[in-house]
Scaffold this motif. Structure first.
Motif, PDB file in Angstrom:
ATOM      1  N   SER A 111       0.883  -1.106  -0.102  1.00  0.00           N
ATOM      2  CA  SER A 111      -0.138   0.063   0.101  1.00  0.00           C
ATOM      3  C   SER A 111       0.828   1.165  -0.134  1.00  0.00           C
ATOM      4  CB  SER A 111      -0.960  -0.149   1.096  1.00  0.00           C
ATOM      5  OG  SER A 111      -1.856  -1.030   1.161  1.00  0.00           O
ATOM      6  N   GLY A 112       2.031   1.154   0.754  1.00  0.00           N
ATOM      7  CA  GLY A 112       3.028   2.199   0.673  1.00  0.00           C
ATOM      8  C   GLY A 112       3.612   2.577  -0.762  1.00  0.00           C
ATOM      9  N   ARG A 113       3.873   1.489  -1.246  1.00  0.00           N
ATOM     10  CA  ARG A 113       4.318   1.784  -2.714  1.00  0.00           C
ATOM     11  C   ARG A 113       3.262   2.447  -3.617  1.00  0.00           C
ATOM     12  NH1 ARG A 113       9.385  -0.665  -2.972  1.00  0.00           N
ATOM     13  NH2 ARG A 113       9.735  -2.362  -1.363  1.00  0.00           N
ATOM     14  N   GLY A 114       1.943   1.829  -3.580  1.00  0.00           N
ATOM     15  CA  GLY A 114       1.014   2.396  -4.060  1.00  0.00           C
ATOM     16  C   GLY A 114       0.592   3.945  -3.832  1.00  0.00           C
ATOM     17  N   GLU A 115       0.990   4.433  -2.673  1.00  0.00           N
ATOM     18  CA  GLU A 115       0.705   5.791  -2.249  1.00  0.00           C
ATOM     19  C   GLU A 115       1.724   6.428  -3.070  1.00  0.00           C
ATOM     20  OE1 GLU A 115      -0.919   9.355  -0.211  1.00  0.00           O
ATOM     21  OE2 GLU A 115      -1.554   7.325  -1.369  1.00  0.00           O
ATOM     22  N   LEU A 116       2.849   5.989  -2.813  1.00  0.00           N
ATOM     23  CA  LEU A 116       4.379   6.692  -3.454  1.00  0.00           C
ATOM     24  C   LEU A 116       4.143   6.925  -4.886  1.00  0.00           C
ATOM     25  CD1 LEU A 116       6.994   7.603  -2.847  1.00  0.00           C
ATOM     26  CD2 LEU A 116       7.941   5.467  -3.584  1.00  0.00           C
ATOM     27  N   ALA A 117       3.456   6.009  -5.603  1.00  0.00           N
ATOM     28  CA  ALA A 117       3.192   6.000  -7.004  1.00  0.00           C
ATOM     29  C   ALA A 117       2.256   7.105  -7.298  1.00  0.00           C
ATOM     30  CB  ALA A 117       2.813   4.671  -7.561  1.00  0.00           C
ATOM     31  N   ARG A 118       1.162   7.089  -6.420  1.00  0.00           N
ATOM     32  CA  ARG A 118       0.163   8.028  -6.559  1.00  0.00           C
ATOM     33  C   ARG A 118       0.512   9.508  -6.436  1.00  0.00           C
ATOM     34  NH1 ARG A 118      -2.672  11.536  -3.733  1.00  0.00           N
ATOM     35  NH2 ARG A 118      -1.877  11.077  -2.015  1.00  0.00           N
ATOM     36  N   MET A 119       1.567   9.793  -5.452  1.00  0.00           N
ATOM     37  CA  MET A 119       2.139  11.087  -5.216  1.00  0.00           C
ATOM     38  C   MET A 119       3.088  11.598  -6.416  1.00  0.00           C
ATOM     39  SD  MET A 119       3.468  10.779  -1.412  1.00  0.00           S
ATOM     40  CE  MET A 119       2.274  10.714   0.161  1.00  0.00           C
ATOM     41  N   GLN A 120       3.504  10.591  -7.093  1.00  0.00           N
ATOM     42  CA  GLN A 120       4.755  10.866  -7.975  1.00  0.00           C
ATOM     43  C   GLN A 120       4.251  12.101  -9.003  1.00  0.00           C
ATOM     44  OE1 GLN A 120       7.267   8.981  -7.206  1.00  0.00           O
ATOM     45  NE2 GLN A 120       8.740   9.512  -8.527  1.00  0.00           N
ATOM     46  N   PRO A 121       3.073  12.053  -9.701  1.00  0.00           N
ATOM     47  CA  PRO A 121       3.024  12.823 -10.834  1.00  0.00           C
ATOM     48  C   PRO A 121       3.018  14.449 -10.324  1.00  0.00           C
ATOM     49  CG  PRO A 121       1.240  11.407 -10.882  1.00  0.00           C
ATOM     50  CD  PRO A 121       2.044  10.894  -9.535  1.00  0.00           C
ATOM     51  N   ALA A 122       2.501  14.630  -9.040  1.00  0.00           N
ATOM     52  CA  ALA A 122       2.679  16.050  -8.447  1.00  0.00           C
ATOM     53  C   ALA A 122       4.066  16.389  -8.232  1.00  0.00           C
ATOM     54  CB  ALA A 122       1.710  15.867  -7.184  1.00  0.00           C
ATOM     55  N   VAL A 123       4.771  15.172  -7.610  1.00  0.00           N
ATOM     56  CA  VAL A 123       6.203  15.672  -7.194  1.00  0.00           C
ATOM     57  C   VAL A 123       7.046  16.016  -8.736  1.00  0.00           C
ATOM     58  CG1 VAL A 123       8.190  14.535  -6.326  1.00  0.00           C
ATOM     59  CG2 VAL A 123       6.229  14.387  -5.227  1.00  0.00           C
ATOM     60  N   LEU A 124       6.782  15.183  -9.563  1.00  0.00           N
ATOM     61  CA  LEU A 124       7.534  15.343 -10.716  1.00  0.00           C
ATOM     62  C   LEU A 124       7.089  16.523 -11.430  1.00  0.00           C
ATOM     63  CD1 LEU A 124       7.495  11.755 -12.489  1.00  0.00           C
ATOM     64  CD2 LEU A 124       9.293  12.751 -11.002  1.00  0.00           C
ATOM     65  N   GLN A 125       5.963  17.045 -11.399  1.00  0.00           N
ATOM     66  CA  GLN A 125       5.599  18.367 -11.762  1.00  0.00           C
ATOM     67  C   GLN A 125       6.343  19.471 -11.165  1.00  0.00           C
ATOM     68  OE1 GLN A 125       4.018  19.279 -14.312  1.00  0.00           O
ATOM     69  NE2 GLN A 125       3.886  21.634 -13.920  1.00  0.00           N
ATOM     70  N   ARG A 126       6.227  19.324  -9.909  1.00  0.00           N
ATOM     71  CA  ARG A 126       7.157  20.334  -9.310  1.00  0.00           C
ATOM     72  C   ARG A 126       8.741  20.392  -9.727  1.00  0.00           C
ATOM     73  NH1 ARG A 126       5.351  19.249  -4.603  1.00  0.00           N
ATOM     74  NH2 ARG A 126       7.450  18.255  -3.603  1.00  0.00           N
ATOM     75  N   ASP A 127       9.543  19.042  -9.878  1.00  0.00           N
ATOM     76  CA  ASP A 127      10.575  19.075 -10.359  1.00  0.00           C
ATOM     77  C   ASP A 127      10.809  19.803 -11.757  1.00  0.00           C
ATOM     78  OD1 ASP A 127      11.750  17.543  -8.375  1.00  0.00           O
ATOM     79  OD2 ASP A 127      12.043  15.825  -9.565  1.00  0.00           O
ATOM     80  N   ARG A 128       9.652  19.636 -12.673  1.00  0.00           N
ATOM     81  CA  ARG A 128       9.635  20.099 -13.755  1.00  0.00           C
ATOM     82  C   ARG A 128       9.660  21.763 -13.725  1.00  0.00           C
ATOM     83  NH1 ARG A 128       6.748  15.868 -15.396  1.00  0.00           N
ATOM     84  NH2 ARG A 128       4.862  16.553 -14.903  1.00  0.00           N
ATOM     85  N   MET A 129       9.134  22.299 -12.751  1.00  0.00           N
ATOM     86  CA  MET A 129       9.091  23.754 -12.508  1.00  0.00           C
ATOM     87  C   MET A 129      10.704  24.001 -12.082  1.00  0.00           C
ATOM     88  SD  MET A 129       5.340  24.789 -11.223  1.00  0.00           S
ATOM     89  CE  MET A 129       5.617  23.578  -9.768  1.00  0.00           C
ATOM     90  N   LEU A 130      11.005  23.393 -11.026  1.00  0.00           N
ATOM     91  CA  LEU A 130      12.500  23.736 -10.434  1.00  0.00           C
ATOM     92  C   LEU A 130      13.565  23.756 -11.426  1.00  0.00           C
ATOM     93  CD1 LEU A 130      11.715  21.868  -7.063  1.00  0.00           C
ATOM     94  CD2 LEU A 130      12.130  24.508  -7.329  1.00  0.00           C
ATOM     95  N   THR A 131      13.279  22.478 -12.198  1.00  0.00           N
ATOM     96  CA  THR A 131      14.494  22.452 -13.328  1.00  0.00           C
ATOM     97  C   THR A 131      13.969  22.930 -14.763  1.00  0.00           C
ATOM     98  OG1 THR A 131      13.756  20.279 -13.638  1.00  0.00           O
ATOM     99  CG2 THR A 131      15.374  20.657 -11.998  1.00  0.00           C
ATOM    100  N   ALA A 132      13.313  24.026 -14.818  1.00  0.00           N
ATOM    101  CA  ALA A 132      12.665  24.490 -16.103  1.00  0.00           C
ATOM    102  C   ALA A 132      13.698  24.799 -16.815  1.00  0.00           C
ATOM    103  CB  ALA A 132      11.838  25.730 -15.849  1.00  0.00           C
TER     104      ALA A 132
END
Length: 303
Positions: A111-132
């Motif tokens: 379940s923890g791995r599933g939650e991590l995967a669920r969080m990933q899109p928002a985290v990666l979107q922030r990464d794209r802004m920080l590394t624009a």
């Protein structure tokens, strides 16, 4: 380096300021600036802290609760509450360590791995802004190099965010640096401040703040600490008697030489870990390019 008291003080750093090349040639100092960049745009919600814990466990780090708290620089009391909540949600298991009954071992559940995967899109979107300023290939390469500095094996999971990796490299280098210089009553963060005053001094405090790309209140706190240690004096500025002029004491010059040796040692270790100067130069270039991007609009700048 030249870090204000406490952790995560992105508000102490002046974003987008020109950086001193004689300091940023040292990766430990440059990572301080990279950490300030991601901290300025960081998501400071409970979810962001959950992501850091779940990502660390997924990467095989911190199976001990205490080790994980130290790695993520999370207060022990807060860490206990955080793991209580994650365990209650079914994301983490916590068991007594058979080798040390006073400590706990942590493991990520399905379940923890599933939650991590669920969080990933928002985290990666922030990464794209920080590394624009980086291309997709450059972002991947930056993450590879950061993982190498962390000592992760080549086949380790690669889904960790740039923000997470930069934060962990900064913490790692700070811990190593502080361990190297603690016998002299120093912190590795003192290197940038003493270097700045050594280069500029006697200098006004405002000039010192600009050189280190710090806010003036943050610079004043650092100077207060260095004066208290007997490393810096606040003389009178000959050009303006209403202002202080900062200058290294004899002890300050000795400690700067000592710190420079420690940072040189750390730099050599990083070059070896990366496999040579070419990879180190590549990492420097990618971080400088990332730092040239403005902090995303609306990012949280509070400390």
């Amino acid at each position: 380096m030249a870090e204000p008291h406490g952790h995560g003080h992105g508000s102490a750093e002046v974003a987008g300021a020109e950086l001193a090349p004689e300091l940023t040639r040292y990766l430990p100092y440059l990572m301080r600036r990279a950490f300030a960049h991601v901290a300025a745009g960081a998501d400071r919600s409970t979810q962001a802290r959950d992501y850091a814990v779940l990502a660390a466990l997924a990467a095989g780090h911190g199976t001990s609760q205490q080790a994980l708290a130290e790695r993520l620089e999370i207060n022990r009391t807060i860490m206990v509450k955080l793991i209580d909540r994650l365990q209650g949600a079914g994301y983490v298991t916590r068991t007594r360590n058979p080798d040390n009954r006073r400590s706990y071992l942590l493991a990520l559940t399905d379940s923890g791995r599933g939650e991590l995967a669920r969080m990933q899109p928002a985290v990666l979107q922030r990464d794209r802004m920080l590394t624009a300023n980086l291309t997709a290939a450059e972002r991947v390469r930056l993450n590879e190099l950061l993982r190498t500095v962390l000592g992760e094996p080549a086949g380790a999971p690669s889904g960790l965010s740039t923000e997470y990796l930069i934060t962990q490299v900064f913490y790692l280098l700070r811990r190593r640096g502080d361990a190297l210089v603690s016998d002299a009553g120093l912190r590795v963060r003192d290197f940038g401040a003493l270097s700045g005053i050594g280069k500029l001094g006697p200098c006004p405090q405002q000039q010192f703040a600009r050189y280190l790309a710090l806010t003036e209140p943050a610079a004043a706190l650092i100077v207060d600490e260095l004066v208290e240690k007997g490393l810096v004096t606040r003389g009178q500025d000959p050009d303006d008697r209403r202002r202080y002029a900062l200058e290294l004491t004899g002890l300050g010059r000795e400690r700067l030489a000592y710190l420079t040796g420690a940072v040189d040692h750390m730099q050599a270790e990083i070059v070896r870990a990366l496999g040579g100067e070419q990879a180190e130069a590549e990492l420097h270039a990618l971080i400088h390019k990332m730092l040239a991007a403005p902090v995303p609009a609306g990012a949280d700048r509070t400390g």
